[in-house]
Design a protein around this motif. Structure first.
Motif, PDB file in Angstrom:
ATOM      1  N   CYS A  50      16.085  -1.537   7.590  1.00  0.00           N
ATOM      2  CA  CYS A  50      15.608  -0.294   8.206  1.00  0.00           C
ATOM      3  C   CYS A  50      14.132  -0.435   8.554  1.00  0.00           C
ATOM      4  CB  CYS A  50      15.808   0.846   7.212  1.00  0.00           C
ATOM      5  SG  CYS A  50      15.075   2.408   7.688  1.00  0.00           S
ATOM      6  N   GLY A  51      13.698   0.258   9.578  1.00  0.00           N
ATOM      7  CA  GLY A  51      12.295   0.256   9.937  1.00  0.00           C
ATOM      8  C   GLY A  51      11.401   0.837   8.855  1.00  0.00           C
ATOM      9  N   LEU A  52      12.015   1.563   7.904  1.00  0.00           N
ATOM     10  CA  LEU A  52      11.253   2.131   6.799  1.00  0.00           C
ATOM     11  C   LEU A  52      11.278   1.235   5.561  1.00  0.00           C
ATOM     12  CD1 LEU A  52      12.418   5.861   7.129  1.00  0.00           C
ATOM     13  CD2 LEU A  52      10.292   4.831   7.965  1.00  0.00           C
ATOM     14  N   ALA A  53      11.799   0.030   5.674  1.00  0.00           N
ATOM     15  CA  ALA A  53      11.894  -0.869   4.521  1.00  0.00           C
ATOM     16  C   ALA A  53      10.562  -1.103   3.821  1.00  0.00           C
ATOM     17  CB  ALA A  53      12.537  -2.197   4.926  1.00  0.00           C
ATOM     18  N   PRO A  54       9.427  -1.051   4.516  1.00  0.00           N
ATOM     19  CA  PRO A  54       8.152  -1.190   3.793  1.00  0.00           C
ATOM     20  C   PRO A  54       7.934  -0.126   2.710  1.00  0.00           C
ATOM     21  CG  PRO A  54       7.821  -1.644   6.106  1.00  0.00           C
ATOM     22  CD  PRO A  54       9.237  -1.117   5.963  1.00  0.00           C
ATOM     23  N   GLN A  55       8.778   0.914   2.700  1.00  0.00           N
ATOM     24  CA  GLN A  55       8.710   1.903   1.623  1.00  0.00           C
ATOM     25  C   GLN A  55       8.882   1.238   0.259  1.00  0.00           C
ATOM     26  OE1 GLN A  55      12.107   4.598   1.519  1.00  0.00           O
ATOM     27  NE2 GLN A  55      13.447   2.950   2.185  1.00  0.00           N
ATOM     28  N   PHE A  56       9.530   0.082   0.218  1.00  0.00           N
ATOM     29  CA  PHE A  56       9.729  -0.613  -1.048  1.00  0.00           C
ATOM     30  C   PHE A  56       8.400  -0.942  -1.719  1.00  0.00           C
ATOM     31  CE2 PHE A  56      13.911  -1.735   0.861  1.00  0.00           C
ATOM     32  CZ  PHE A  56      14.716  -1.200  -0.132  1.00  0.00           C
ATOM     33  N   ASP A  57       7.376  -1.279  -0.945  1.00  0.00           N
ATOM     34  CA  ASP A  57       6.048  -1.551  -1.514  1.00  0.00           C
ATOM     35  C   ASP A  57       5.541  -0.329  -2.275  1.00  0.00           C
ATOM     36  OD1 ASP A  57       5.626  -4.203  -0.659  1.00  0.00           O
ATOM     37  OD2 ASP A  57       4.856  -3.534   1.281  1.00  0.00           O
ATOM     38  N   GLU A  58       5.626   0.821  -1.646  1.00  0.00           N
ATOM     39  CA  GLU A  58       5.133   2.055  -2.271  1.00  0.00           C
ATOM     40  C   GLU A  58       5.994   2.457  -3.459  1.00  0.00           C
ATOM     41  OE1 GLU A  58       2.192   3.462  -1.564  1.00  0.00           O
ATOM     42  OE2 GLU A  58       1.969   1.798  -0.169  1.00  0.00           O
ATOM     43  N   LEU A  59       7.310   2.293  -3.339  1.00  0.00           N
ATOM     44  CA  LEU A  59       8.188   2.603  -4.467  1.00  0.00           C
ATOM     45  C   LEU A  59       7.858   1.714  -5.662  1.00  0.00           C
ATOM     46  CD1 LEU A  59      11.604   3.096  -2.642  1.00  0.00           C
ATOM     47  CD2 LEU A  59      10.303   4.847  -3.869  1.00  0.00           C
ATOM     48  N   GLN A  60       7.618   0.440  -5.410  1.00  0.00           N
ATOM     49  CA  GLN A  60       7.292  -0.480  -6.498  1.00  0.00           C
ATOM     50  C   GLN A  60       5.962  -0.101  -7.147  1.00  0.00           C
ATOM     51  OE1 GLN A  60       9.296  -2.823  -7.890  1.00  0.00           O
ATOM     52  NE2 GLN A  60       7.721  -2.946  -9.456  1.00  0.00           N
ATOM     53  N   LYS A  61       4.979   0.278  -6.354  1.00  0.00           N
ATOM     54  CA  LYS A  61       3.689   0.716  -6.917  1.00  0.00           C
ATOM     55  C   LYS A  61       3.873   1.955  -7.802  1.00  0.00           C
ATOM     56  CE  LYS A  61       0.880  -1.058  -3.144  1.00  0.00           C
ATOM     57  NZ  LYS A  61       0.195  -0.729  -1.890  1.00  0.00           N
ATOM     58  N   LEU A  62       4.693   2.886  -7.338  1.00  0.00           N
ATOM     59  CA  LEU A  62       4.978   4.093  -8.110  1.00  0.00           C
ATOM     60  C   LEU A  62       5.668   3.727  -9.427  1.00  0.00           C
ATOM     61  CD1 LEU A  62       4.854   7.230  -7.857  1.00  0.00           C
ATOM     62  CD2 LEU A  62       7.157   7.101  -6.885  1.00  0.00           C
ATOM     63  N   TYR A  63       6.647   2.847  -9.344  1.00  0.00           N
ATOM     64  CA  TYR A  63       7.375   2.398 -10.531  1.00  0.00           C
ATOM     65  C   TYR A  63       6.421   1.709 -11.514  1.00  0.00           C
ATOM     66  CZ  TYR A  63      10.968  -0.034 -13.271  1.00  0.00           C
ATOM     67  OH  TYR A  63      11.764  -0.520 -14.283  1.00  0.00           O
ATOM     68  N   ASP A  64       5.592   0.812 -11.019  1.00  0.00           N
ATOM     69  CA  ASP A  64       4.638   0.111 -11.884  1.00  0.00           C
ATOM     70  C   ASP A  64       3.679   1.081 -12.564  1.00  0.00           C
ATOM     71  OD1 ASP A  64       5.718  -2.376 -11.260  1.00  0.00           O
ATOM     72  OD2 ASP A  64       4.226  -2.798  -9.707  1.00  0.00           O
ATOM     73  N   LYS A  65       3.240   2.088 -11.837  1.00  0.00           N
ATOM     74  CA  LYS A  65       2.269   3.038 -12.369  1.00  0.00           C
ATOM     75  C   LYS A  65       2.843   3.899 -13.495  1.00  0.00           C
ATOM     76  CE  LYS A  65      -0.992   6.570 -10.878  1.00  0.00           C
ATOM     77  NZ  LYS A  65      -1.598   7.251  -9.725  1.00  0.00           N
ATOM     78  N   TYR A  66       4.124   4.296 -13.374  1.00  0.00           N
ATOM     79  CA  TYR A  66       4.678   5.272 -14.299  1.00  0.00           C
ATOM     80  C   TYR A  66       5.807   4.781 -15.204  1.00  0.00           C
ATOM     81  CZ  TYR A  66       1.906   8.592 -11.654  1.00  0.00           C
ATOM     82  OH  TYR A  66       0.865   9.255 -11.057  1.00  0.00           O
TER      83      TYR A  66
END
Length: 110
Positions: free
Chosen positions: A35-51
């Protein structure tokens, strides 16, 4: 029935009940590696790492209903890990809407 009664399957075929996450905050996401929104994985991973130390879990569920996914759940998880560094749990490819939607997504949309 509640969310903890639902069984899901990891990308490797291992089935389990969501009750393993009782007491944790869950973010359940429909993913698509092509998907063109696949870069969302970067942000999801950052969120996961943070919390994640605060009992926060992201659960990724690929779906090919929109023709934006690779062939298998293992391929999708591998693509997410190799391209975006995803370490949160990834699951089998599921249908997220319609009459054949996975019970988890039926519950989330009801």
């Amino acid at each position: 029935m509640n969310i903890y009664d639902i069984s899901v399957t990891m990308e490797n075929g291992e089935a389990y009940q969501l009750d393993r996450y009782k007491g944790k905050t869950l973010l359940i996401v429909n993913t698509a590696t092509k998907c063109g929104l696949a870069p969302q994985f970067d942000e999801l991973q950052k969120l996961y790492d943070k919390y994640k130390a605060e009992d926060f879990v992201i659960l990724g569920f690929p779906s090919n209903q929109f023709k934006q996914e690779v062939a298998t759940a293992e391929d999708a998880a591998e693509a997410c890990r190799m391209t975006y560094g995803v370490s949160f749990p990834m699951h089998e490819i599921v249908k997220i809407n319609g009459k054949d939607a996975h019970p988890l997504f039926k519950m989330l949309t009801d």
